[in-house]
Design a protein around this motif. Structure first.
Motif, short mmCIF file in Angstrom:
data_model
loop_
_atom_site.label_atom_id
_atom_site.label_comp_id
_atom_site.label_asym_id
_atom_site.label_seq_id
_atom_site.Cartn_x
_atom_site.Cartn_y
_atom_site.Cartn_z
N VAL A 146 0.87 -1.18 0.00
CA VAL A 146 0.00 0.00 0.00
C VAL A 146 0.91 1.23 0.00
CG1 VAL A 146 -1.82 1.26 1.22
CG2 VAL A 146 -1.71 -1.23 1.37
N PRO A 147 1.15 1.80 -1.18
CA PRO A 147 2.10 2.90 -1.25
C PRO A 147 1.52 4.20 -0.73
CG PRO A 147 1.24 2.39 -3.44
CD PRO A 147 0.57 1.46 -2.49
N LEU A 148 2.04 4.67 0.40
CA LEU A 148 1.65 5.98 0.94
C LEU A 148 2.93 6.73 1.30
CD1 LEU A 148 -1.27 5.23 3.45
CD2 LEU A 148 -1.45 6.13 1.14
N HIS A 149 2.90 8.05 1.13
CA HIS A 149 4.09 8.83 1.45
C HIS A 149 4.23 9.07 2.94
CE1 HIS A 149 3.86 9.93 -2.84
NE2 HIS A 149 5.17 10.02 -2.71
N ASP A 150 3.12 8.98 3.66
CA ASP A 150 3.16 9.46 5.03
C ASP A 150 2.23 8.65 5.95
OD1 ASP A 150 3.68 10.96 7.21
OD2 ASP A 150 2.83 12.82 6.45
N TYR A 151 2.68 7.46 6.29
CA TYR A 151 1.87 6.64 7.21
C TYR A 151 1.69 7.34 8.55
CZ TYR A 151 1.30 2.37 4.56
OH TYR A 151 0.90 1.44 3.64
N GLY A 152 2.70 8.13 8.95
CA GLY A 152 2.70 8.71 10.29
C GLY A 152 1.76 9.88 10.47
N CYS A 153 1.17 10.37 9.39
CA CYS A 153 0.29 11.54 9.52
C CYS A 153 -1.00 11.12 10.22
CB CYS A 153 -0.02 12.10 8.14
SG CYS A 153 -1.06 13.56 8.17
N THR A 154 -1.31 11.77 11.33
CA THR A 154 -2.53 11.39 12.05
C THR A 154 -3.78 11.85 11.31
OG1 THR A 154 -1.30 11.70 14.09
CG2 THR A 154 -3.66 11.39 14.30
N LEU A 155 -3.67 12.93 10.55
CA LEU A 155 -4.85 13.44 9.85
C LEU A 155 -5.27 12.47 8.74
CD1 LEU A 155 -6.93 15.66 9.54
CD2 LEU A 155 -5.36 16.86 8.02
N LYS A 156 -6.32 11.71 9.05
CA LYS A 156 -6.83 10.74 8.09
C LYS A 156 -8.34 10.69 8.21
CE LYS A 156 -3.02 7.34 7.81
NZ LYS A 156 -2.00 7.64 8.81
N ALA A 157 -9.00 10.30 7.14
CA ALA A 157 -10.45 10.11 7.20
C ALA A 157 -10.75 8.66 6.89
CB ALA A 157 -11.14 11.03 6.20
N TYR A 158 -11.62 8.06 7.71
CA TYR A 158 -11.97 6.64 7.53
C TYR A 158 -13.47 6.50 7.43
CZ TYR A 158 -7.55 6.08 10.12
OH TYR A 158 -6.26 6.16 10.57
N ARG A 159 -13.92 5.56 6.65
CA ARG A 159 -15.28 5.08 6.81
C ARG A 159 -15.32 4.33 8.13
NH1 ARG A 159 -18.10 6.31 2.83
NH2 ARG A 159 -16.70 6.69 1.11
N SER A 160 -16.34 4.56 8.94
CA SER A 160 -16.22 4.10 10.32
C SER A 160 -16.20 2.58 10.43
CB SER A 160 -17.32 4.71 11.19
OG SER A 160 -18.52 4.06 10.98
N GLU A 161 -16.85 1.88 9.48
CA GLU A 161 -16.81 0.41 9.58
C GLU A 161 -15.38 -0.12 9.45
OE1 GLU A 161 -19.11 1.11 6.28
OE2 GLU A 161 -18.36 -0.59 5.12
N ILE A 162 -14.54 0.61 8.72
CA ILE A 162 -13.14 0.21 8.58
C ILE A 162 -12.37 0.54 9.85
CG2 ILE A 162 -11.01 0.63 7.29
CD1 ILE A 162 -12.80 -0.67 5.42
N ALA A 163 -12.58 1.76 10.35
CA ALA A 163 -11.85 2.20 11.54
C ALA A 163 -12.18 1.33 12.74
CB ALA A 163 -12.18 3.66 11.84
N LYS A 164 -13.46 0.92 12.82
CA LYS A 164 -13.89 0.19 14.02
C LYS A 164 -13.59 -1.29 13.94
CE LYS A 164 -17.72 3.23 15.19
NZ LYS A 164 -18.00 3.27 16.63
N ARG A 165 -13.07 -1.74 12.84
CA ARG A 165 -12.91 -3.16 12.65
C ARG A 165 -11.76 -3.76 13.45
NH1 ARG A 165 -14.88 -6.91 8.95
NH2 ARG A 165 -13.49 -8.69 8.99
#
Ligand code: UDP
Ligand code: MG
Length: 322
Positions: A146-165
């Motif tokens: 999963v290529p991301l430049h910045d895993y450490g950035c806390t600012l993220k938006a999730y669909r809640s079913e994913i976040a709560k899983r």
């Protein structure tokens, strides 16, 4: 509804400013929202500041930990209590900018499950923070696919079913995008603003990089082998066992047919060692299989997520029945 989850540890000066900015941005969205601040056992005035603010605003919800459990635990607690369909995480120290939230939401509505912030112009020390982070992000992207430049950035938006899983342990919150990939989540990133810290101190140093690297191994395992640990352990065990038997047979041949003395041969020790560790690994694999089954069954979780069903009633996305 939108839930904003904010971990805060000794951020007394930042919270009032953050709250005002955030409120302005969220009010302008015209949607229902809640702000959940998780006070991670702060020892400064953070609890008092939050209490005052929450008195006037019922949408500001506060969870106060008994002691300092760490950022991941704070985020996890926030997720557990969040009521929104969308969850946004951000730091309490004003390094993330609430003004990026509308853009995150917009991207999410394009059909993504996670939109990650990328602090393209990061305002942190280079040697102790930015360089290690660059390396870590490269490695994580490679290993997890999963290529991301910045895993450490806390600012993220999730669909809640994913976040709560997920139950989040250790420093795992940063790896949610990589974990979610296992379930086919759609993940993307957008550049976000980043500001230098004005008040309070950063809670992390270079030592975090080592923990992050160790976590990568765990993620790789969780993502690819959790449903078949026997293949990993058993596979290696099988090879070692096979080599050990081969060496053993060779020595037996020398002894029986060539009349050679084999008691002093290092190869004998190696052979015994290989056979033993092979058996060990295979049995570890079998035990791991049992643990994995318990893992899924106790959580009532299926090893798959269903995107859609046709003419089938009462089946949810995570495969469990309603
Ligand atoms: N934080 C927390 N518990 C901790 C350490 C940090 O809740 O044990 C919070 C902190 O208040 C901030 C966020 O996590 O809101 C990120 O921490 P920090 O700014 O120190 O990290 P950095 O931005 O330097 O990576
Ligand atoms: Mg910070």
């Amino acid at each position: 509804m939108i839930s904003v989850v904010i971990p805060a540890y000794n951020e007394e000066k930042n919270i009032p400013i953050l709250y005002e900015k955030l409120k302005r941005v969220l009010d302008a969205l015209g949607e229902d929202y809640e702000i959940i601040v998780v006070d991670d056992g702060s020892t400064d005035k953070t609890p008092e500041v939050l209490k005052e603010l929450a008195k006037k605003d019922p949408r500001l919800k506060v969870i106060r930990f008994r002691r300092n459990y760490g950022q991941t635990a704070a985020i996890y607690a926030g997720f557990e209590h969040a009521k929104g369909d969308v969850i946004i995480t951000m730091d309490a120290d004003l390094q993330n900018d609430p003004e990026d939230i509308p853009r995150l939401l917009e991207k999410l509505s394009e059909g993504y499950d996670i939109v990650s912030g990328w602090r393209k112009d990061r305002k942190d020390p280079f040697l102790s923070r930015k360089l290690p982070s660059k390396i870590a992000n490269w490695v994580i992207s490679r290993v997890t696919g999963v290529p991301l430049h910045d895993y450490g950035c806390t600012l993220k938006a999730y669909r809640s079913e994913i976040a709560k899983r997920y139950r989040l342990y250790g420093d795992m919150h940063r790896f949610l995008p990589a974990l979610a990939k296992r379930f086919g989540a759609k993940i993307t990133e957008i550049p976000v603003k980043h500001h230098p810290r004005l008040y309070g101190k950063s809670k992390y140093g270079i030592d975090r990089t080592i923990r992050v690297i160790l976590d990568i191994f765990l993620i790789k395992f969780l993502n690819e082998y959790i449903t078949r640990p026997l293949y990993v352990f058993g596979g290696i065990g099988f090879i070692l066992f096979g080599l050990g038997v081969l060496f053993g047979l060779y020595l037996t041949f020398l002894k029986l047919f060539m009349g050679q003395d084999i008691g002093h041969r290092p190869l004998l020790i190696l052979s015994v060692l290989l056979i033993l560790s092979g058996i060990q690994l295979i049995s570890t694999g079998i035990i791991a299989e049992l643990i994995v089954r318990t893992y899924y069954e106790t959580r009532g979780e299926k090893p798959y997520i269903i995107e859609e069903t046709i003419n089938l009633d009462g089946e949810r996305r995570d495969g469990s029945h309603t």
